[in-house]
Design a protein around this motif. Sequence first.
Motif, PDB file in Angstrom:
ATOM      1  N   LYS A  65       1.925   3.014 -14.732  1.00  0.00           N
ATOM      2  CA  LYS A  65       1.046   3.228 -13.581  1.00  0.00           C
ATOM      3  C   LYS A  65       0.417   1.912 -13.127  1.00  0.00           C
ATOM      4  O   LYS A  65       0.100   1.044 -13.947  1.00  0.00           O
ATOM      5  CB  LYS A  65      -0.057   4.231 -13.924  1.00  0.00           C
ATOM      6  CG  LYS A  65       0.448   5.641 -14.193  1.00  0.00           C
ATOM      7  CD  LYS A  65      -0.695   6.570 -14.525  1.00  0.00           C
ATOM      8  CE  LYS A  65      -0.204   7.993 -14.796  1.00  0.00           C
ATOM      9  NZ  LYS A  65      -1.327   8.890 -15.146  1.00  0.00           N
ATOM     10  N   GLU A  66       0.229   1.791 -11.812  1.00  0.00           N
ATOM     11  CA  GLU A  66      -0.325   0.566 -11.238  1.00  0.00           C
ATOM     12  C   GLU A  66      -1.724   0.263 -11.770  1.00  0.00           C
ATOM     13  O   GLU A  66      -2.060  -0.894 -12.032  1.00  0.00           O
ATOM     14  CB  GLU A  66      -0.357   0.672  -9.710  1.00  0.00           C
ATOM     15  CG  GLU A  66      -0.868  -0.563  -8.985  1.00  0.00           C
ATOM     16  CD  GLU A  66       0.015  -1.786  -9.197  1.00  0.00           C
ATOM     17  OE1 GLU A  66      -0.510  -2.909  -9.130  1.00  0.00           O
ATOM     18  OE2 GLU A  66       1.230  -1.610  -9.433  1.00  0.00           O
ATOM     19  N   GLU A  67      -2.539   1.293 -11.948  1.00  0.00           N
ATOM     20  CA  GLU A  67      -3.915   1.052 -12.437  1.00  0.00           C
ATOM     21  C   GLU A  67      -3.913   0.485 -13.854  1.00  0.00           C
ATOM     22  O   GLU A  67      -4.773  -0.341 -14.213  1.00  0.00           O
ATOM     23  CB  GLU A  67      -4.760   2.326 -12.374  1.00  0.00           C
ATOM     24  CG  GLU A  67      -4.141   3.540 -13.065  1.00  0.00           C
ATOM     25  CD  GLU A  67      -3.399   4.456 -12.111  1.00  0.00           C
ATOM     26  OE1 GLU A  67      -3.440   5.685 -12.320  1.00  0.00           O
ATOM     27  OE2 GLU A  67      -2.777   3.937 -11.160  1.00  0.00           O
ATOM     28  N   LYS A  81       6.837  -7.431  -9.146  1.00  0.00           N
ATOM     29  CA  LYS A  81       7.291  -6.057  -9.370  1.00  0.00           C
ATOM     30  C   LYS A  81       8.711  -5.935  -8.853  1.00  0.00           C
ATOM     31  O   LYS A  81       8.954  -5.929  -7.642  1.00  0.00           O
ATOM     32  CB  LYS A  81       6.373  -5.075  -8.653  1.00  0.00           C
ATOM     33  CG  LYS A  81       6.570  -3.625  -9.076  1.00  0.00           C
ATOM     34  CD  LYS A  81       5.515  -2.735  -8.458  1.00  0.00           C
ATOM     35  CE  LYS A  81       5.633  -1.288  -8.926  1.00  0.00           C
ATOM     36  NZ  LYS A  81       5.376  -1.130 -10.374  1.00  0.00           N
ATOM     37  N   TYR A 106       2.238 -11.953 -10.316  1.00  0.00           N
ATOM     38  CA  TYR A 106       2.673 -10.559 -10.445  1.00  0.00           C
ATOM     39  C   TYR A 106       3.981 -10.354  -9.694  1.00  0.00           C
ATOM     40  O   TYR A 106       4.054 -10.553  -8.487  1.00  0.00           O
ATOM     41  CB  TYR A 106       1.568  -9.662  -9.881  1.00  0.00           C
ATOM     42  CG  TYR A 106       1.780  -8.166 -10.005  1.00  0.00           C
ATOM     43  CD1 TYR A 106       2.794  -7.624 -10.782  1.00  0.00           C
ATOM     44  CD2 TYR A 106       0.944  -7.282  -9.325  1.00  0.00           C
ATOM     45  CE1 TYR A 106       2.967  -6.264 -10.886  1.00  0.00           C
ATOM     46  CE2 TYR A 106       1.101  -5.907  -9.421  1.00  0.00           C
ATOM     47  CZ  TYR A 106       2.115  -5.402 -10.197  1.00  0.00           C
ATOM     48  OH  TYR A 106       2.288  -4.045 -10.296  1.00  0.00           O
ATOM     49  N   GLN A 153      -3.055  -3.218 -13.526  1.00  0.00           N
ATOM     50  CA  GLN A 153      -4.198  -3.990 -13.042  1.00  0.00           C
ATOM     51  C   GLN A 153      -5.232  -4.222 -14.136  1.00  0.00           C
ATOM     52  O   GLN A 153      -5.847  -5.288 -14.203  1.00  0.00           O
ATOM     53  CB  GLN A 153      -4.839  -3.287 -11.842  1.00  0.00           C
ATOM     54  CG  GLN A 153      -3.979  -3.280 -10.590  1.00  0.00           C
ATOM     55  CD  GLN A 153      -3.626  -4.683 -10.129  1.00  0.00           C
ATOM     56  OE1 GLN A 153      -4.451  -5.601 -10.186  1.00  0.00           O
ATOM     57  NE2 GLN A 153      -2.380  -4.859  -9.660  1.00  0.00           N
ATOM     58  N   THR A 155       8.810  -4.994 -14.284  1.00  0.00           N
ATOM     59  CA  THR A 155       7.574  -5.586 -13.766  1.00  0.00           C
ATOM     60  C   THR A 155       7.217  -6.738 -14.686  1.00  0.00           C
ATOM     61  O   THR A 155       7.124  -6.570 -15.905  1.00  0.00           O
ATOM     62  CB  THR A 155       6.436  -4.557 -13.722  1.00  0.00           C
ATOM     63  OG1 THR A 155       6.777  -3.529 -12.787  1.00  0.00           O
ATOM     64  CG2 THR A 155       5.136  -5.214 -13.274  1.00  0.00           C
TER      65      THR A 155
END
Length: 336
Positions: free
Chosen positions: A10-12, A32, A30, A15, A37
């Motif tokens: 997940k992106e969160e 992706k 970063y 981060q 990733t």
Amino acid sequence: MIVVVKPNTKEEDIQRLIKMIETQGVKIHYSKGIDHTILGIVGDTTLVDVAKIRSNQIVENVLRVQEPYKKANRLFHPDDTIIEVNGRKVGEGTISIIAGPCSVESEEQIVSIAKSVKQSGATFLRGGAFKPRSSPYAFQGMGYEGLELLKIARKATGLPIVSELMSLEQLPAFEDVDIIQVGARNMQNFILLRELGKIDKPILLKRGLCATMQEFLMSAEYIMKEGNDKVILCERGIRTFETATRNTLDLSCVPVLKKKSHLPIIIDPSHGTGLSWTVEALSKAAIAVGADGVMIEVHNNPEEALCDGAQSITPTQFDSIMKTLKKYAEIENKVM
């Protein structure tokens, strides 16, 4: 150093990991990609707690990058970089054709050549306004007037324009140039490269006359470090002991650089040998070896050219070569 993140994370969560790593005094690049990733750690990696990063449940692996170039490194960016210029792509299975005269000589000349090469299938128009010449007595280009004539040719054909920048004082005049070329003699002009890294415009970086592949990529790194990742590499021949040709075109650099870097690569067969009759053979070889395009010098009257007439081909010869190159592109499952 790079951190490989597990697929479908997940992106969160990514981060949160980025913020944790940045608290250790480094910056994150970063990337992706389609399959992976990647978090590239830039800065003093001796400060980084590798064990702490590895213990994070979303981390698949942590690797140290041995090469001095980071942002240009394929480990940092596994997928090929694709650069879009006015609707035209450099990379992604497309063979880009940059064609035009060594130097702009008149409005009639550049517009005529632009119309001819576009009709034959060229995707970009090249033309020198400022010319770095070995002799101070040789034609140095039309300067700012030449840039204006290139813009007229672009308006007449729709072809994006490529021209060489020689110094920082010329940079404001290149604001409306679609791709800025950095010539071989400026490949290690680090002050210039840094400033070009601060603008949002594709940079065509030519390999220096005696530069190694690592030095070439380090020059690209100077641009990318400042934030501009739109770098196109260009092999234009290097200086060796051979005298039969103007330079020695190093086609081996294509597979090597493709393995080491994600940046697109263009071959310049015209400068590669300085002999017009070698252009077709070397252009075919460039496609076969995996290049993303070629840059070919085309002049409507090579015998009367003010610059590099011996390596220029005529519009008729260019049209013939393009028909052959399209067949080679199809063999390599690429399009023109």
